[in-house]
Motif scaffolding. Sequence first.
Motif, PDB file in Angstrom:
ATOM      1  N   LYS A 168      41.858  47.730  39.169  1.00 12.39           N
ATOM      2  CA  LYS A 168      41.703  47.660  40.624  1.00 12.39           C
ATOM      3  C   LYS A 168      43.006  47.156  41.255  1.00 12.39           C
ATOM      4  N   ASP A 212      36.805  44.413  44.770  1.00 10.82           N
ATOM      5  CA  ASP A 212      36.678  43.782  43.445  1.00 10.82           C
ATOM      6  C   ASP A 212      35.301  44.097  42.868  1.00 10.82           C
ATOM      7  N   GLY A 216      39.828  33.152  48.023  1.00 12.56           N
ATOM      8  CA  GLY A 216      39.674  34.573  48.362  1.00 12.56           C
ATOM      9  C   GLY A 216      40.283  35.540  47.363  1.00 12.56           C
TER      10      GLY A 216
HETATM   11 MG    MG Z   1      40.872  40.863  47.590  1.00 15.69          MG
END
Ligand code: MG
Length: 406
Positions: A7, A154, A208
């Motif tokens: 990712k 994610d 985050g």
């Molecule tokens: Mg992110």
Amino acid sequence: MKIVVQKYGGTSVGTTEKIKQVADKIIKKREEGYRVVVIVSAMGKTTDELVSLAKAVTEQPEPREMDMLLTTGEQISISLLTMALISKGYPAVSYTGPQLYIQTTSSHQKARIKDIETSKVMNALENDKIVVVAGFQGVTEDQEYTTLGRGGSDTSAVALAAKLGASCEIYTDVDGIYTMDPRKLKKARKIDRISYEEMMEMASLGAGVMHYRAVELANKYKLPLYVGSTFSNVKGTMIAHGGSEVMEETVITGMASSLDDIQITVLNLPSSISSLYRLFGQMGEKEVNVDMISQMITDDGKMYVSFTIPKDDLSIAEGILKEWQQEDPLLRWEVNTDIAKISVVGLGMRTHSGVAAKVFEILADNNIAIKIVTTSEIKITFAVDKIHEEKVIELIGNAFELVVAE
Ligand code: MG
Ligand code: ADP
Ligand code: ASP
């Protein structure tokens, strides 16, 4: 077939130059013998810009239309990255979430993935293609476009990896998980390995770097996650079951801080358990995510309740209170929008006592008042006035050895 899901976050594909570099990184993995599925976020600040566009048109955009708008961001990055791969001589194909039937619940902007149809991905992989998939988006049974909440790519990656039985690598603009957001604590230390439980706590409390639900899902499927830098080869962090030996010696693994919450204190509530049930029941029904709660009975038999919620939910929460106030005109509430919610997290707290005492001592020595506090088995969270955020992070970081050794 060895499949890996990689990712790449927004900053990793922020420019066309970076998209070409990402293509090279994917090709390298392909050359190592892996079949590669790539999840991509929207380029740079695209999603923020789309949100601003909507806000410029109306103060309260319809959630459905927001999803229609936000899903366009990822469509740009998947097509460009796929073009880059093909131009470098590697067959590739891009798919949006709805095309892969990434089926979600219908709650717009906070949809949850229910299932993924993998036949298209498997076919493409069998035909030797690199598959590039839009993160953050899905589709309902009724063909409505949905998004998973900010940072949700994610979660797309973990869900797809779990479904494909693939390994999962999350590439971003930092070279792993740090003891604290390096933007807030410059001397923060990189962690080699962190448990799902600790990472879930950190993510939900403001770190985050990972979407909370991605870690939750990885934990559910016992899928180890590698988090590393897109543009450097420095070794990153494994999020996996249990901790490392070194971690067991450490009481506190990390810290997180959030300015996204506010504190509401409701006064003059009738002192009964049904008041609490009504208050938090209604908040729950309207999907207001209540976090810290403290409650006290006053001398006159009334109750006051203080709690924190995400800033964005303030108008819903006040709506609930206003309705109640019409029945009970004595009900009052105060809102504090200037708080920082700071947390220390560590599996070591299960076996070591005294962490709370040490935190309180540090704050007392520096005359910093705690507004509200909660604890769980592996975390202590407290709110302070926002102006103290930086100082508290530094004090706690030094006291619990969360910084690199000098
Ligand atoms: Mg992110
Ligand atoms: P991406 O676009 O790749 O998804 P994010 O912006 O969502 O990237 O996440 C990366 C950022 O997370 C970093 O730039 C860093 O400032 C922030 N961050 C917050 N907490 C942490 C932490 N504990 N460790 C590393 N990075 C963190
Ligand atoms: N592009 C989306 C966002 O900015 C999803 C993500 O980056 O994970 O929130």
